[in-house]
Design a protein around this motif. Structure first.
Motif, short mmCIF file in Angstrom:
data_model
loop_
_atom_site.label_atom_id
_atom_site.label_comp_id
_atom_site.label_asym_id
_atom_site.label_seq_id
_atom_site.Cartn_x
_atom_site.Cartn_y
_atom_site.Cartn_z
N ALA A 1 -5.90 -13.07 -3.68
CA ALA A 1 -5.64 -12.35 -2.20
C ALA A 1 -4.38 -12.36 -1.79
O ALA A 1 -4.10 -11.38 -1.00
N LEU B 1 -3.77 -9.58 1.36
CA LEU B 1 -4.66 -9.58 2.34
C LEU B 1 -4.85 -11.05 3.05
O LEU B 1 -5.75 -11.31 3.87
N LEU C 1 0.46 -4.14 -8.74
CA LEU C 1 -1.26 -3.14 -8.62
C LEU C 1 -1.63 -3.39 -9.73
O LEU C 1 -3.08 -3.60 -9.72
N ARG D 1 1.53 1.98 -3.53
CA ARG D 1 0.29 2.62 -4.05
C ARG D 1 0.14 4.10 -3.74
O ARG D 1 -0.21 5.04 -4.51
N SER E 1 -9.84 -5.11 -4.24
CA SER E 1 -9.04 -6.23 -4.35
C SER E 1 -9.64 -7.43 -4.61
O SER E 1 -10.86 -7.36 -5.11
N GLU F 1 -3.53 -6.92 -10.17
CA GLU F 1 -4.56 -7.05 -9.32
C GLU F 1 -5.92 -6.36 -10.08
O GLU F 1 -7.01 -6.97 -10.05
N GLU F 2 -5.81 -5.04 -10.64
CA GLU F 2 -6.96 -4.70 -11.47
C GLU F 2 -7.19 -5.48 -12.19
O GLU F 2 -8.49 -5.78 -12.52
N GLY G 1 -1.96 -10.22 -3.06
CA GLY G 1 -2.30 -8.85 -2.70
C GLY G 1 -1.97 -8.39 -1.37
O GLY G 1 -2.28 -7.34 -0.96
N GLU H 1 0.81 -1.29 -0.01
CA GLU H 1 -0.06 0.08 -0.03
C GLU H 1 1.03 1.29 0.00
O GLU H 1 0.56 2.33 -0.54
#
Length: 1011
Positions: free
Chosen positions: A397, A402, A362, A214, A476, A365-366, A400, A211
């Motif tokens: 996930a 999470l 990133l 980001r 996400s 993930e999109e 990412g 993050e």
């Protein structure tokens, strides 16, 4: 929906072999990825005593918030916002007015806005807003002693700027020269490379690291998904007619949204919408078009700098032709690449390469989210299709940040037995779905661990910050994973006949935490810091954002996100037969529609949930309930419990060696009595302890011209006679409590106790002691009373320990404790307090063991453990496991509390950062298995109303791997039979089929959950 997935995915290679995976099993938590309320955390709803426990996670005081809000409002109105003026900041420390090349004689420098005095004051109060990245130093960002607090708040600050019309930059966004983008990017890149060059830190803080990439400017990838979601939210807030489109973009986005937004713009123009609104909608349409445009170019650009990276070849195999694949194939490739990138980053000290990898992550993930929703949009999905999609999204996930590796492997172990099969045992299908239900809660836990401190402080300052976890989850892979899981959960309910009925419609994917029945007004809890109070009363069915450490008496509990199963609130709910369920946050609006209405809330032992207005109850349910015309049930079903009459003749301290089960409720409380049994059964594993019998308490409260005990008895007698109303009774009880807390200890007793403390614990001053309450009205056959009274931790020195005794004596007379007891005890005033003094144990980890499976009602032991002392009883995110009889372990939840308690040398406890992830070692789990077996063999259990033995509730700790025992008590549960009788008319009968066709379409639910 025919399968188009890559026949030889690389994602399997990135997982641990099956033998190393944690065994997965039925789940605890339904998908939690869909609610802004979750960001409020347990602390935002907890009463002051609970919030004060962890200073780093305690909302600021009201006066601090008032000053901070005033400063923020002034910044919103100022054209310079948080800045005073523009200045050159030279490398030698010189600060100069704006002028061309002003810093050239000083070795160079940068020009940007200088923080105002108001901004500096706001930073002192706890909020460093208006961040100029070019002014950030490495020391400020790193700040390891405060768990990188400054770094953790940057995403919250940026979020508020983007969703609140600039927030503190509302008018200052166009303040020319406040930042120079080239300087921002240069410093941002420098900071990120330095951060990402620390593999151990990145491994422990992967979500925060990702993050940060980001958020910090560095000429990297964009953030298109979140940008369009935030813009859609902004438009909907300004024009309600956009709400349907907002829901669509937030829940099931797709390329069709471009046309839908442009159609809305055409309609808005005809209605005379404002130019700014139309401009924002145009930006949204453009953003959606870019997001759903050709991905190959963006991916190629992101990969260009990785040509010589060791993982370049593997990434090329995954990504070169991925954009041309069907949606299922794209999800497969992108998910595998996300997992591969995470594993590469945490193993490398090459900060620059890691930064390029995370920029690519990133973007991937999109693309994974887009492809997943394209797959979900295909008609008539089969069970196998959604299982396979969920399997791939678990990897995404994990990539990412999470899900942890342990969580990813646990979910893989649940899914592997059914992936790719045309048919499977129904039990395996249900196990896979129940496993998937945990993922959303785990992702939320990762966010809380990563951003806990700023989440609490920023949400207190500006409530919109509470949506941050929702924003992160929805942007996400958790969002399509939640959608796939919800569809599968609804199908599983149809297969098994399980019904959740919420205001006339049926839903799937919810979680029954505790069986029971309640009626009363439906209320939402408010922050305990509010002047209006918590917003609910003892007759209410209350909706909480999460379980909390303390709770005033209520009739029933619905949580939108759960804490651990063994917190005091959960145990109290079981003791009193209070129904407790965790339901999907997507139903929050449905609940709001019925706020204040009288409802029936029932939770069955099979897991069915019923929430219905009393006036709308089906006749069969009304008959089973035994009411007509909306008559309320008693707050606690099952009758009243009589308090045992104590023997007050024993008026001397009792050492641990003299304590035994026969004294429980008669001479001392059950904590002390059962601890004596533990000490005999497990010699050397129980800390030295001394009990102060009921007789000592009775002697002290029976003295004086108006003895506190006599005053208490008079108050309850007058109340029963109608001479004293509830408010008057509460005032009298509080007066009694204060009188007891102010008692002076009898000099002879004090001297006798001091001598025994020295003999049992050692010379004064070199140890601490816990002073624990232990009454005659807890751990009864029908009532436990867990957590109602006070424990004062780790008091050093006899004077401090003695001073705490009256305070602990008085704690059972606090309003909250008396109110809970009034729910179940025939005569709540007949409470006598003994005290247990226990020598402090510097536990590395501590928790609760229950000799039953509370997660699935199957076979096994439930264990909740946290780092440090006093763990897992106050609702924190503990490591929760079910230890199965066959030796396997079910991971229910990881320990994700950001802080842990440790004994302070001078007394009390300190709070220090705690790691996330595994707490108990294999050897420690085996020690708990052996403990449970010995307890069942050697101790005589209490029995429930049905005559069956009750499970044991055991508090324990480990010191350097050695097991120490603190407490044992029976776990009492009530209300299940009545709940099942009420729910029976609504639950389809019959056993589920032994096999389920996975290549068949999903069963259609009777009602779809609302968005």
């Amino acid at each position: 929906m025919p399968s188009t997935r890559d026949p030889s995915p690389a994602r399997r290679a990135s997982r641990r072999p099956p033998t190393a995976r944690a065994a997965a099993a039925p789940a605890l938590s339904a998908p939690r990825a869909l609610s802004a309320l979750l960001a409020l955390l347990a602390l935002a709803a907890a009463p002051p005593a609970a919030r004060a426990a962890a200073p780093a996670l305690t909302p600021p005081h009201a006066e601090v918030l008032a000053e901070a809000r005033q400063i923020v409002e002034s910044m919103k109105q100022s054209e310079r916002g948080p800045y005073a003026r523009l200045r050159w900041f030279c490398k030698d420390g010189t600060v100069l007015p704006p002028a061309p090349y002003a810093c050239q004689p000083h070795g160079g420098g940068r020009q940007h806005g200088e923080y105002s005095d108001a901004r500096r004051r706001l930073a002192e109060l706890g909020w460093s807003v208006g961040t100029v990245v070019a002014a950030l130093s490495w020391e400020e960002v790193w700040d390891a002693g405060r768990r990188n607090r400054r770094l953790r708040e940057l995403p919250l600050e940026r979020y508020l700027v983007e969703v609140d019309d600039g927030w503190v930059l509302r008018r200052a966004r166009f303040y020319r020269g406040r930042v120079q983008i080239e300087d921002e990017e240069a410093v941002g890149r420098e900071l990120l490379v330095k951060l990402l060059s620390r593999p151990e830190w990145v491994r422990e803080n992967f979500l925060l690291a990702r993050e940060s990439v980001r958020v910090l400017p560095h000429s990297g990838g964009g953030d298109r998904t979140r940008a369009v979601r935030r813009l859609a939210q902004e438009i909907a807030e300004k024009d309600g007619s956009f709400e349907r489109l907002r829901i669509k973009i937030h829940t099931t986005p797709g390329p069709e949204d471009v046309r839908a937004v442009r159609d809305w713009i055409d309609g808005a123009k005809r209605k005379g919408a404002s130019a700014p609104l139309l401009e924002a909608a145009g930006h949204l349409a453009d953003g959606l078009k870019e997001l759903y445009g050709e991905p190959a170019r963006a991916l190629a650009e992101a990969r260009r700098g990785l040509a010589r990276h060791p993982k370049a070849g593997q990434l090329a195999l995954l990504l070169d032709d991925a954009p041309e694949l069907a949606p299922a194939g794209r999800v497969d490739r992108y998910a595998a690449a996300l997992a591969l990138i995470r594993e590469a980053v945490v193993e490398s000290a090459d900060g620059a390469s890691n930064l390029r990898l995370l920029d690519l992550s990133l973007l991937l993930e999109e693309e994974a989210v887009k492809a997943a929703f394209a797959e979900l949009a295909e008609p008539d999905p089969r069970r196998s299709d959604l299982l396979d999609l969920a399997d791939r999204l678990v990897d995404a996930a994990y990539g990412g940040g999470l899900l942890s590796e342990r969580e990813r492997d646990a979910l893989a172990a649940a899914l592997d037995p059914v992936i790719g099969l045309p048919e499977a045992p129904t039990s395996g299908y249900l196990e896979a779905i129940r496993g998937l239900k945990r993922a959303g809660g785990w992702g939320l836990g990762a966010i809380r661990h990563a951003f806990g401190e700023p989440l609490v402080s920023y949400a207190a300052l500006e409530p919109k910050a509470a949506r941050f976890p929702d924003d992160l989850l929805r942007g996400s892979a958790m969002l399509p994973l939640a959608e796939a899981t919800t569809r599968l959960a609804a199908d599983a309910d149809a297969v098994t006949g399980l019904v959740h009925r919420i205001f006339g419609a049926t839903y799937g994917g919810m979680l029954a935490l505790n069986p029971g029945v309640a009626t009363g007004p439906l209320k939402f809890a408010t922050s305990a810091a509010s002047d209006a109070g918590p917003g609910y009363g003892r007759e209410d069915v209350v909706v909480l954002p999460t379980t909390v450490a303390e709770l005033d008496p209520v009739s029933g509990i619905l949580t939108l996100a759960e804490g651990n199963l063994l917190s005091h609130v959960q145990i109290l709910a079981r003791n009193l037969g209070i129904p407790n369920a965790s339901i999907s946050p997507i139903l929050e609006r449905r609940l709001v529609e019925h706020q204040g209405e009288r409802v029936l809330f029932a939770v069955g032992t099979r897991g069915s949930i019923l929430l219905e207005r009393l006036e709308d109850l089906p006749p069969a349910v009304a008959a089973a309930l035994g009411v007509g015309g909306g008559a309320p049930l008693p707050a606690a079903a099952g009758g009243r419990v009589e308090a045992p009459v104590p023997d007050l003749a024993v008026q001397r301290p009792l050492p641990l060696a003299e304590l035994h089960a026969g004294l429980a409720g008669r001479v001392v409380g059950p904590k002390a009595a059962n601890l004596g049994e533990l000490a005999r059964t497990f010699p050397g594993r129980v800390s030295p302890a001394i009990a102060l019998p009921f007789g000592i308490f009775a002697k002290h409260v029976g003295r004086g011209p108006d003895p506190p005990k006599a005053r208490l008895d008079r108050a309850f007698a007058r109340h029963r006679a109608g001479e004293l109303d509830a408010a008057g009774l509460a005032a009298e009880v509080e007066a009694v409590r204060r009188a007891i807390a102010g008692l002076a200890l009898d000099p002879g007793f004090r001297a006798e106790l001091a001598a025994m403390v020295h003999e049992e614990f050692g010379p004064p001053g070199d140890y601490g002691a816990f002073v624990r309450s232990d009454t005659n009205v807890e751990d009864l056959p029908g009532f436990t009373g867990a957590g109602l009274n006070e424990t004062v931790p780790n008091l050093v020195g006899f004077d401090a320990q003695a001073a705490a005794i009256p305070r602990v004596w008085s704690s059972p007379f606090r309003e909250r404790a008396m109110a809970w007891r009034s729910q179940i005890l025939a005569r709540p005033e007949e409470v006598y307090t003994s005290i247990l003094l226990m020598k402090s144990v510097p536990a590395d980890k501590s928790g609760v063991l229950v000799t039953a499976d509370l997660a699935t009602r199957g076979e096994g032991l439930t264990v909740a453990t946290s780092w440090g002392v006093g763990g897992a009883v106050d609702g924190e995110a503990a490591e929760t496991l079910v230890l199965r009889p066959d030796g396997t372990v079910t991971l229910v939840g990881e320990a994700k509390a950001p802080y842990r308690r440790r004994l302070a040398p001078g007394g009390g406890v300190d709070w220090v950062p705690a790691p996330a992830g595994q707490v108990l070692t294999t050897d420690e789990r085996e020690a708990l298995r052996r403990l449970a077996a010995e307890v069942d063999e050697k101790l005589v259990p209490a029995k429930g109303a049905d005559g069956r033995p009750l499970p044991w509730d055991i508090e324990f700790g480990f010191v350097a791997g050695e097991l120490t025992l603190f407490q044992i008590r029976p776990l009492v549960e009530r209300g299940q039979l009545k709940a099942d009788r009420i729910l029976e008319p609504l639950v389809a009968g019959g056993a589920p089929p032994p096999q389920t066709r996975l290549d068949a379409p999903l069963a259609r639910p009777q009602a779809e959950p609302a968005s």
